[in-house]
Scaffold this motif. Sequence first.
Motif, mmCIF file in Angstrom:
data_model
loop_
_atom_site.group_PDB
_atom_site.id
_atom_site.type_symbol
_atom_site.label_atom_id
_atom_site.label_comp_id
_atom_site.label_asym_id
_atom_site.label_seq_id
_atom_site.Cartn_x
_atom_site.Cartn_y
_atom_site.Cartn_z
ATOM 1 N N LYS A 64 44.593 -63.854 -96.209
ATOM 2 C CA LYS A 64 45.031 -64.588 -95.024
ATOM 3 C C LYS A 64 46.505 -64.962 -95.135
ATOM 4 O O LYS A 64 47.279 -64.815 -94.177
ATOM 5 C CB LYS A 64 44.171 -65.844 -94.853
ATOM 6 N N LYS A 68 49.693 -63.631 -92.823
ATOM 7 C CA LYS A 68 50.577 -64.581 -92.144
ATOM 8 C C LYS A 68 52.042 -64.264 -92.443
ATOM 9 O O LYS A 68 52.929 -64.543 -91.630
ATOM 10 C CB LYS A 68 50.268 -66.012 -92.596
ATOM 11 N N LYS A 154 46.331 -77.237 -87.806
ATOM 12 C CA LYS A 154 45.214 -76.774 -86.977
ATOM 13 C C LYS A 154 45.684 -76.407 -85.580
ATOM 14 O O LYS A 154 45.201 -75.447 -84.975
ATOM 15 C CB LYS A 154 44.122 -77.845 -86.913
ATOM 16 N N HIS A 157 47.162 -72.920 -85.802
ATOM 17 C CA HIS A 157 46.142 -71.868 -85.899
ATOM 18 C C HIS A 157 45.420 -71.679 -84.567
ATOM 19 O O HIS A 157 45.106 -70.543 -84.182
ATOM 20 C CB HIS A 157 45.140 -72.210 -86.996
ATOM 21 N N GLU A 160 47.831 -69.904 -82.234
ATOM 22 C CA GLU A 160 47.953 -68.513 -82.673
ATOM 23 C C GLU A 160 46.751 -67.689 -82.196
ATOM 24 O O GLU A 160 46.905 -66.571 -81.673
ATOM 25 C CB GLU A 160 48.048 -68.454 -84.193
ATOM 26 N N TYR A 161 45.557 -68.245 -82.341
ATOM 27 C CA TYR A 161 44.344 -67.536 -81.932
ATOM 28 C C TYR A 161 44.330 -67.315 -80.417
ATOM 29 O O TYR A 161 44.003 -66.220 -79.932
ATOM 30 C CB TYR A 161 43.115 -68.332 -82.376
ATOM 31 N N VAL A 179 38.930 -70.857 -86.287
ATOM 32 C CA VAL A 179 39.916 -71.873 -86.644
ATOM 33 C C VAL A 179 39.379 -72.881 -87.646
ATOM 34 O O VAL A 179 40.107 -73.335 -88.531
ATOM 35 C CB VAL A 179 40.438 -72.590 -85.371
#
Length: 224
Positions: A64, A68, A154, A157, A160-161, A179
């Motif tokens: 991961k 990134k 959080k 993330h 980003e998702y 997430v």
Amino acid sequence: MRILVVEDDRGTAGFIKKGFGEQGFAVDTAFDGEEGLHLAGSNSYDVLILDVMLPGLSGFQLLKDLRKQAIITPAIFLTAKDEKRDVVHGLELGADDYLVKPFEFSELLARVRAVLRRGPQEQPSACLAVDNLTLDLLTRTAQRGDRMIDLTGKEFHLLEYLMKNSGQVLTRTMIIEKVWGYSFDTASNIIEVHINRLRAKVDRGFSPKLIHTIKGVGYVLKDV
């Protein structure tokens, strides 16, 4: 061809190194996740072979972190974790293959060769953009128009998702799993709380609004 093997069992690592060495590969080994992350991030490899249950940093987290950093070296998980959700999670993180222990070296060799035959991958963009909202995955910064946006881990993330799947409706279950992880309580209102915080930072004072609620389904980020 150069391979990095990240495996905490030194006997297994030695067996893999010997096997690939006999096939003409150059092989480096790391015995914990942090060492593996350092080597994979500072050297050029053709394939990574990663255990999952590693000291310090799991193989999942290692990959991961590499993705990134926009490091797209092909990776194969080689692990005793054989549950379907582990396999799915590993592939979703960006692994190219997933092989469960115990294993035969001939199968591992075949899978490595199959990955290598696919050739080099296109370098993904390190920056996501929807309308005038941008998210830099390398510097981990967000900006809309001329305004910099301060995000918690959080929130980053989650954004980003949403941005990686812009235009696609994401259900609460999909967001929770991606997430927060599979074990998180799906009855919690944590998603709503974070969505509201993101809206305040991303949409307030801007037009068009980007984060939309699809009643009874989930959320979508789109510019129309």
